[in-house]
Design a protein around this motif. Sequence first.
Motif, short mmCIF file in Angstrom:
data_model
loop_
_atom_site.label_atom_id
_atom_site.label_comp_id
_atom_site.label_asym_id
_atom_site.label_seq_id
_atom_site.Cartn_x
_atom_site.Cartn_y
_atom_site.Cartn_z
N ALA A 4 -13.30 -1.31 10.79
CA ALA A 4 -12.05 -1.81 10.58
C ALA A 4 -10.90 -1.50 11.88
CB ALA A 4 -11.44 -1.24 9.49
N GLN A 5 -11.22 -0.19 12.26
CA GLN A 5 -10.44 0.13 13.60
C GLN A 5 -10.76 -0.79 14.68
OE1 GLN A 5 -11.45 4.67 12.80
NE2 GLN A 5 -9.82 4.46 14.12
N MET A 6 -11.97 -1.11 14.94
CA MET A 6 -12.72 -1.68 16.02
C MET A 6 -12.08 -3.23 15.98
SD MET A 6 -14.23 -2.14 18.79
CE MET A 6 -15.11 -0.53 18.91
N ARG A 7 -12.02 -3.68 14.61
CA ARG A 7 -11.51 -5.23 14.49
C ARG A 7 -9.91 -5.17 14.94
NH1 ARG A 7 -16.07 -5.39 13.05
NH2 ARG A 7 -16.12 -5.41 15.27
N ALA A 8 -9.20 -4.00 14.70
CA ALA A 8 -7.71 -3.95 15.28
C ALA A 8 -7.81 -3.92 16.54
CB ALA A 8 -7.05 -2.49 14.42
N LEU A 9 -8.62 -3.24 17.29
CA LEU A 9 -8.44 -3.12 18.78
C LEU A 9 -9.09 -4.54 19.34
CD1 LEU A 9 -8.51 -1.52 21.45
CD2 LEU A 9 -10.59 -0.66 20.89
N GLU A 10 -10.02 -5.27 18.69
CA GLU A 10 -10.45 -6.36 19.33
C GLU A 10 -9.27 -7.44 19.36
OE1 GLU A 10 -15.34 -6.24 18.32
OE2 GLU A 10 -13.56 -6.91 16.84
N GLY A 67 -10.69 5.24 -1.58
CA GLY A 67 -10.72 5.80 -0.26
C GLY A 67 -11.74 5.22 0.73
N ILE A 68 -11.52 5.28 2.06
CA ILE A 68 -10.29 5.73 2.60
C ILE A 68 -9.36 4.49 3.11
CG2 ILE A 68 -9.78 6.89 4.52
CD1 ILE A 68 -12.38 8.24 4.67
N SER A 69 -8.14 4.67 2.41
CA SER A 69 -6.97 3.59 2.86
C SER A 69 -6.42 4.07 4.09
CB SER A 69 -6.35 3.41 1.47
OG SER A 69 -6.86 3.15 0.33
N ALA A 70 -6.10 3.10 4.68
CA ALA A 70 -5.46 3.34 5.92
C ALA A 70 -4.58 2.22 6.52
CB ALA A 70 -6.58 3.84 7.05
N ILE A 71 -3.58 2.63 7.32
CA ILE A 71 -2.71 1.65 8.10
C ILE A 71 -3.19 2.16 9.55
CG2 ILE A 71 -0.58 0.97 9.24
CD1 ILE A 71 0.60 1.80 6.50
N ILE A 72 -3.67 0.89 10.40
CA ILE A 72 -4.52 1.06 11.52
C ILE A 72 -3.74 0.36 12.60
CG2 ILE A 72 -6.60 0.93 12.88
CD1 ILE A 72 -8.11 0.89 10.50
N ASP A 73 -3.30 0.98 13.84
CA ASP A 73 -2.38 0.06 14.61
C ASP A 73 -3.29 -0.94 15.54
OD1 ASP A 73 -3.29 1.59 17.00
OD2 ASP A 73 -1.69 2.79 17.14
N GLN A 74 -2.61 -1.68 16.47
CA GLN A 74 -3.21 -2.48 17.44
C GLN A 74 -4.21 -2.07 18.32
OE1 GLN A 74 -0.26 -1.35 17.91
NE2 GLN A 74 0.46 -1.40 20.05
N HIS A 75 -4.22 -0.55 18.51
CA HIS A 75 -5.21 0.00 19.37
C HIS A 75 -6.24 0.52 18.98
CE1 HIS A 75 -2.13 -0.79 22.85
NE2 HIS A 75 -1.53 -0.07 22.29
N GLY A 76 -6.26 0.18 17.59
CA GLY A 76 -7.48 0.83 16.48
C GLY A 76 -7.17 2.39 16.17
N LYS A 77 -6.17 2.81 16.55
CA LYS A 77 -5.78 3.98 16.03
C LYS A 77 -5.04 4.07 14.58
CE LYS A 77 -6.15 5.22 20.31
NZ LYS A 77 -7.53 5.95 20.86
N ILE A 78 -5.42 5.26 13.87
CA ILE A 78 -5.15 5.60 12.43
C ILE A 78 -3.82 5.80 12.36
CG2 ILE A 78 -5.52 6.43 10.21
CD1 ILE A 78 -8.34 6.36 10.77
N VAL A 79 -2.82 4.99 12.04
CA VAL A 79 -1.32 5.35 11.78
C VAL A 79 -1.18 6.62 10.54
CG1 VAL A 79 0.93 4.92 11.51
CG2 VAL A 79 -0.55 3.47 12.81
N VAL A 80 -1.49 6.22 9.60
CA VAL A 80 -1.65 7.22 8.23
C VAL A 80 -2.72 6.68 7.42
CG1 VAL A 80 -0.13 5.36 7.28
CG2 VAL A 80 -0.30 8.02 6.24
#
Length: 507
Positions: free
Chosen positions: A423-429, A441-454
Amino acid sequence: MNATKTLSTAWTGDILALIAGALVTLSLAPFDLWPFGIVSTAIIAWLMTDLAPGQAAKRGWFYGLGLFGSGTSWVYVSIHIHGSAPIPLAAFLTLLFTALLALLLSATFFIYSRWLRDKPTGRYLGFAAVLVLGEWFRSWFLTGFPWLLMGYSHLETPLMGWAPVGGIYTLSFITALTGAVIAAGLQQRQWQIAPITLVTLLWLSGAIISDHDWVSPTDKQPVKVALVQANIPQQVKWNASQYQPTLDLYQQLSAPLWATHDLVIWPEAAIPGFYYNARGFFDHISQLSTANGSSLITGIPTLQPATADTPYQYHSSIMGFGDGGGIYHKQRLVPFGEYVPLEGILRGLITFFDLPMSSFSPGPPNQRGITAGGLNLAPLICYEIVYPGLVAEWFPKADMIVTVSNDAWFGSSIGPLQHLQMAQMRALENGRYVLRSTSTGISAIIDQHGKIVVSGGQFTREVISGEARVFSGATPFAVYGSWPIVLLLLAICFCCVIIKPRRLYPS
């Protein structure tokens, strides 16, 4: 007899291939030992030296068995724990699954040995190209299984800069090419300038373009998001006695959120029943969220009535309520979990072939997305987030990606962490936030660079709260998808095949 020749024929070479395949798993989440991916490709490139096509196919099968045997061990959890299969049967079915997947690597290395290896640049460009084409083929053959792709190990390396440009397969190609060049240099005890220069430039350029912003933040206010993780055990989730307590639990967890959050997201199949049975409940929830200017997005099974042309169909769906709307039916279904191949033969043989909600039909292509508070959301259900092309189809129209999942099927294995990494890779792509709501789990908010915000924990009952920013524009990958890198890899293989080795002496 030299060491290379010995490994070409001895069983020790097959054992090393098995180990090399397992090293790919160690390069991925949750281990994240990314150099192991390069070491893996270097070892298997070395082990393929001088093998006849049949021998290469056998060794490739061992490599695939090491890869899938270590990386998809969570299949055993699904079959034994949730499918109620006895340990010997679960172990056998898991081994059969991994052994069949390994045949794809067997075919890959047969092609490499037969047509590519002994051609100019075949030992590095040809090797990397055919290995990654194998990954791409695996992503769509028989509905696809794009799991354990080598490029996922580079979310935190200089190669991450290539993800928004060429996607996951570009990262896999550079990984395989790096390993092949290292293997060739060590094997020949002679380092050729051209391939070393190419690999160096690819790594350096990845680091440089990683600082480039392909998308831009809009002037919209950040979205206040709440991910509700109810942590209902899979063993009791579908019991009839759990239906009303589940409704009460989600209502209780969400009650304080309507007035404080713009978007509340429940996971895949949050309610253990069909939408038409829970319509009154959702009407009430919709009124609450609308009154507070909030939206609810949830996964829920739906029933599509029969028509004159089609029978009734069950779907795994996402729906929007309150200040949102729309419905999306899952297109890529999980074999045995959501549909049973060869159903007429396998149904009823064992519990694993008769799981709850395993009679879904895939949704149609080109569906409309989900809306919430004026935002266009790209909906993906569970397994769909691992398909790079399917996700990219939603862009540049979509403002964010919403993915709901039920990772309880993985148990406490490495599966949920692998799933999160994808899922992180899809955000980055695609240059968009990913809002990932899961049941356990694991629920998460991921930013546009693929980094987990929370993110939340695993097997915890909690609400994960955070903000998500809205971006506009499109990355090159979102526009063109995987086709540029796939066509490049095909061109490399074609050139390797048609170009004949240079003669050192006149005939």
